[in-house]
Design a protein around this motif. Structure first.
Motif, PDB file in Angstrom:
ATOM      1  N   PRO A 151      42.285  39.038  51.150  1.00 17.75           N
ATOM      2  CA  PRO A 151      41.838  39.963  52.201  1.00 17.75           C
ATOM      3  C   PRO A 151      42.748  41.186  52.297  1.00 17.75           C
ATOM      4  CG  PRO A 151      42.959  38.085  53.168  1.00 17.75           C
ATOM      5  CD  PRO A 151      42.874  37.812  51.696  1.00 17.75           C
ATOM      6  N   LYS A 152      42.193  42.266  52.798  1.00 23.51           N
ATOM      7  CA  LYS A 152      42.949  43.514  52.921  1.00 23.51           C
ATOM      8  C   LYS A 152      43.864  43.499  54.146  1.00 23.51           C
ATOM      9  CE  LYS A 152      42.299  48.514  52.533  1.00 23.51           C
ATOM     10  NZ  LYS A 152      41.313  49.615  52.417  1.00 23.51           N
ATOM     11  N   CYS A 153      43.542  42.688  55.139  1.00 24.81           N
ATOM     12  CA  CYS A 153      44.305  42.672  56.384  1.00 24.81           C
ATOM     13  C   CYS A 153      45.766  42.300  56.135  1.00 24.81           C
ATOM     14  CB  CYS A 153      43.683  41.670  57.354  1.00 24.81           C
ATOM     15  SG  CYS A 153      43.704  39.993  56.727  1.00 24.81           S
ATOM     16  N   ASN A 154      46.633  42.700  57.079  1.00 29.34           N
ATOM     17  CA  ASN A 154      48.067  42.401  57.012  1.00 29.34           C
ATOM     18  C   ASN A 154      48.719  42.888  55.716  1.00 29.34           C
ATOM     19  OD1 ASN A 154      47.902  41.160  59.508  1.00 29.34           O
ATOM     20  ND2 ASN A 154      47.628  39.132  58.650  1.00 29.34           N
ATOM     21  N   LEU A 155      48.094  43.878  55.087  1.00 28.03           N
ATOM     22  CA  LEU A 155      48.612  44.453  53.842  1.00 28.03           C
ATOM     23  C   LEU A 155      48.743  43.414  52.724  1.00 28.03           C
ATOM     24  CD1 LEU A 155      51.419  46.787  55.278  1.00 28.03           C
ATOM     25  CD2 LEU A 155      49.072  47.408  54.664  1.00 28.03           C
ATOM     26  N   TYR A 156      47.914  42.367  52.770  1.00 33.21           N
ATOM     27  CA  TYR A 156      48.029  41.299  51.781  1.00 33.21           C
ATOM     28  C   TYR A 156      47.796  41.806  50.365  1.00 33.21           C
ATOM     29  CZ  TYR A 156      48.241  37.700  55.420  1.00 33.21           C
ATOM     30  OH  TYR A 156      48.626  36.914  56.475  1.00 33.21           O
ATOM     31  N   ARG A 157      46.816  42.674  50.171  1.00 38.59           N
ATOM     32  CA  ARG A 157      46.550  43.185  48.814  1.00 38.59           C
ATOM     33  C   ARG A 157      47.717  44.029  48.309  1.00 38.59           C
ATOM     34  NH1 ARG A 157      40.282  45.060  49.732  1.00 38.59           N
ATOM     35  NH2 ARG A 157      39.427  42.953  49.986  1.00 38.59           N
ATOM     36  N   VAL A 214      51.235  23.915  29.629  1.00 42.85           N
ATOM     37  CA  VAL A 214      51.248  25.357  29.373  1.00 42.85           C
ATOM     38  C   VAL A 214      50.437  26.037  30.469  1.00 42.85           C
ATOM     39  CG1 VAL A 214      50.554  27.195  27.783  1.00 42.85           C
ATOM     40  CG2 VAL A 214      51.418  25.029  26.875  1.00 42.85           C
ATOM     41  N   LEU A 215      50.999  27.065  31.090  1.00 46.72           N
ATOM     42  CA  LEU A 215      50.288  27.829  32.122  1.00 46.72           C
ATOM     43  C   LEU A 215      50.092  29.261  31.654  1.00 46.72           C
ATOM     44  CD1 LEU A 215      49.168  27.951  35.083  1.00 46.72           C
ATOM     45  CD2 LEU A 215      51.417  28.867  35.707  1.00 46.72           C
ATOM     46  N   ILE A 216      48.867  29.732  31.761  1.00 45.35           N
ATOM     47  CA  ILE A 216      48.518  31.106  31.388  1.00 45.35           C
ATOM     48  C   ILE A 216      47.862  31.787  32.590  1.00 45.35           C
ATOM     49  CG2 ILE A 216      46.994  32.511  29.950  1.00 45.35           C
ATOM     50  CD1 ILE A 216      47.269  30.363  27.771  1.00 45.35           C
ATOM     51  N   MET A 217      48.276  33.015  32.873  1.00 47.13           N
ATOM     52  CA  MET A 217      47.626  33.843  33.896  1.00 47.13           C
ATOM     53  C   MET A 217      47.135  35.116  33.224  1.00 47.13           C
ATOM     54  SD  MET A 217      49.355  35.622  37.252  1.00 47.13           S
ATOM     55  CE  MET A 217      48.460  36.806  38.267  1.00 47.13           C
ATOM     56  N   VAL A 218      45.853  35.421  33.378  1.00 44.76           N
ATOM     57  CA  VAL A 218      45.267  36.602  32.741  1.00 44.76           C
ATOM     58  C   VAL A 218      44.306  37.324  33.681  1.00 44.76           C
ATOM     59  CG1 VAL A 218      45.452  35.801  30.344  1.00 44.76           C
ATOM     60  CG2 VAL A 218      43.439  35.167  31.711  1.00 44.76           C
ATOM     61  N   ASP A 219      44.081  38.580  33.372  1.00 44.42           N
ATOM     62  CA  ASP A 219      43.054  39.393  34.025  1.00 44.42           C
ATOM     63  C   ASP A 219      41.975  39.667  32.975  1.00 44.42           C
ATOM     64  OD1 ASP A 219      41.444  41.337  35.144  1.00 44.42           O
ATOM     65  OD2 ASP A 219      43.032  42.819  35.416  1.00 44.42           O
ATOM     66  N   PRO A 220      40.778  39.079  33.132  1.00 41.81           N
ATOM     67  CA  PRO A 220      39.704  39.320  32.160  1.00 41.81           C
ATOM     68  C   PRO A 220      38.935  40.607  32.431  1.00 41.81           C
ATOM     69  CG  PRO A 220      38.946  37.773  33.813  1.00 41.81           C
ATOM     70  CD  PRO A 220      40.385  38.107  34.158  1.00 41.81           C
ATOM     71  N   ASP A 221      39.324  41.343  33.469  1.00 41.97           N
ATOM     72  CA  ASP A 221      38.548  42.508  33.912  1.00 41.97           C
ATOM     73  C   ASP A 221      39.290  43.824  33.717  1.00 41.97           C
ATOM     74  OD1 ASP A 221      36.535  40.723  34.772  1.00 41.97           O
ATOM     75  OD2 ASP A 221      37.605  40.394  36.650  1.00 41.97           O
ATOM     76  N   ALA A 222      40.099  43.899  32.666  1.00 42.43           N
ATOM     77  CA  ALA A 222      40.841  45.141  32.409  1.00 42.43           C
ATOM     78  C   ALA A 222      40.056  46.039  31.440  1.00 42.43           C
ATOM     79  CB  ALA A 222      42.205  44.800  31.804  1.00 42.43           C
ATOM     80  N   PRO A 223      39.885  47.295  31.774  1.00 41.18           N
ATOM     81  CA  PRO A 223      40.337  47.969  33.001  1.00 41.18           C
ATOM     82  C   PRO A 223      39.400  47.783  34.203  1.00 41.18           C
ATOM     83  CG  PRO A 223      39.266  49.558  31.578  1.00 41.18           C
ATOM     84  CD  PRO A 223      39.281  48.256  30.823  1.00 41.18           C
ATOM     85  N   VAL A 247      40.519  36.759  43.471  1.00 41.58           N
ATOM     86  CA  VAL A 247      39.945  38.078  43.223  1.00 41.58           C
ATOM     87  C   VAL A 247      40.548  39.080  44.213  1.00 41.58           C
ATOM     88  CG1 VAL A 247      37.810  39.440  43.245  1.00 41.58           C
ATOM     89  CG2 VAL A 247      37.795  37.110  42.332  1.00 41.58           C
ATOM     90  N   THR A 248      40.930  40.237  43.685  1.00 43.00           N
ATOM     91  CA  THR A 248      41.461  41.288  44.551  1.00 43.00           C
ATOM     92  C   THR A 248      41.157  42.644  43.927  1.00 43.00           C
ATOM     93  OG1 THR A 248      43.413  42.016  45.799  1.00 43.00           O
ATOM     94  CG2 THR A 248      43.771  41.373  43.509  1.00 43.00           C
ATOM     95  N   LYS A 249      41.448  43.699  44.669  1.00 36.60           N
ATOM     96  CA  LYS A 249      41.294  45.053  44.131  1.00 36.60           C
ATOM     97  C   LYS A 249      42.421  45.919  44.655  1.00 36.60           C
ATOM     98  CE  LYS A 249      37.904  46.625  47.606  1.00 36.60           C
ATOM     99  NZ  LYS A 249      36.572  47.258  47.770  1.00 36.60           N
ATOM    100  N   ASP A 250      42.515  47.145  44.169  1.00 40.70           N
ATOM    101  CA  ASP A 250      43.591  48.042  44.561  1.00 40.70           C
ATOM    102  C   ASP A 250      43.632  48.165  46.087  1.00 40.70           C
ATOM    103  OD1 ASP A 250      44.636  50.947  45.241  1.00 40.70           O
ATOM    104  OD2 ASP A 250      45.420  50.432  43.255  1.00 40.70           O
ATOM    105  N   TYR A 251      44.817  48.057  46.647  1.00 37.86           N
ATOM    106  CA  TYR A 251      44.958  48.051  48.098  1.00 37.86           C
ATOM    107  C   TYR A 251      44.594  49.380  48.740  1.00 37.86           C
ATOM    108  CZ  TYR A 251      49.445  50.369  47.183  1.00 37.86           C
ATOM    109  OH  TYR A 251      50.408  51.244  46.758  1.00 37.86           O
ATOM    110  N   GLN A 310      39.907  52.380  42.127  1.00 40.85           N
ATOM    111  CA  GLN A 310      38.499  52.664  41.825  1.00 40.85           C
ATOM    112  C   GLN A 310      37.948  51.814  40.667  1.00 40.85           C
ATOM    113  OE1 GLN A 310      36.942  54.697  44.014  1.00 40.85           O
ATOM    114  NE2 GLN A 310      38.943  54.888  44.993  1.00 40.85           N
ATOM    115  N   SER A 311      38.637  50.732  40.328  1.00 43.41           N
ATOM    116  CA  SER A 311      38.136  49.871  39.250  1.00 43.41           C
ATOM    117  C   SER A 311      37.420  48.634  39.775  1.00 43.41           C
ATOM    118  CB  SER A 311      39.284  49.438  38.333  1.00 43.41           C
ATOM    119  OG  SER A 311      40.179  48.572  39.012  1.00 43.41           O
ATOM    120  N   GLY A 312      37.300  48.528  41.095  1.00 41.27           N
ATOM    121  CA  GLY A 312      36.586  47.402  41.679  1.00 41.27           C
ATOM    122  C   GLY A 312      37.426  46.134  41.707  1.00 41.27           C
TER     123      GLY A 312
END
Length: 202
Positions: free
Chosen positions: A60-66, A90-99, A196-200, A143-145
């Protein structure tokens, strides 16, 4: 004088209640749905300060969380209570939505890779393995959603030394996760989750 004090106290109480109501409404943690929710399985927990387990939710955007997840907080605690104390993971963290999710030409963007994680430590959310890729905070471009940040947990084959190739180490973008998994015979994830998050500023 007493009725006036009572009046101001009543007004103050109403304002506080209204503020709390607004705060609660803004801070609803929306769960992922449809295909995004199906990605979350195995009860893998990803825990950030104040937010708790963010698995299968929108930040959520509240409390400046993003902003805080992108600018302030260090790596989350990752916990898998079903972990076998006699195995490594093994732990992997990725962003499949770049850009962006609409045009993911740089998928997968590698945000974190840890190997040799002891199962007992993983049960307690204490990752003491060998870090192949340092944790990179989620920083989706403006602006990348919305971007998905995915966590994949694999059992590590016994006596398997896992490393990144020089090409993989040179860049975090356009990482071929499937080839990495195949190269070290990691198989299917034992658990996975995402938030899921987006630019704050958006």
């Amino acid at each position: 004088m007493e009725p006036l004090n009572a009046y101001f106290l009543a007004i103050g109480f109403i304002v506080i209640v209204m503020q709390q109501g607004i705060h609660t409404e803004e801070c609803l943690f929306e769960k992922l749905e449809d295909k995004d929710s199906m990605f979350c399985r195995g009860n893998l927990k990803v825990i950030y300060p104040e937010l708790g387990d963010v698995g299968c939710t929108y930040i959520p955007k509240c409390n400046l969380y993003r902003k805080r997840i992108s600018k302030e907080w260090i790596s989350p605690r990752v916990q898998y209570q079903q972990a076998d104390g006699n195995k490594k993971y093994v732990l992997i963290m990725v962003d499949p939505d770049a850009p962006s999710r609409a045009d993911p030409k740089y998928r997968f963007w590698r945000h974190w890779t840890i190997v040799d994680i002891n199962g007992g430590d993983l049960k307690n959310g204490n990752l003491k393995g060998h870090v192949l890729s340092d944790y990179r905070r989620p920083t989706p471009p403006s602006q990348s959603g919305y971007h998905r940040y995915q966590f994949l947990l694999y059992e590590q084959p016994a006596d398997q030394a896992i490393t990144l190739s020089p090409e993989e180490s040179a860049s975090t973008g356009s990482w071929k996760v499937e080839k990495f998994v195949e190269r070290f015979q990691l198989g299917t994830p034992v658990a996975s989750t995402q938030f899921v998050t987006k630019d704050y500023r958006d």
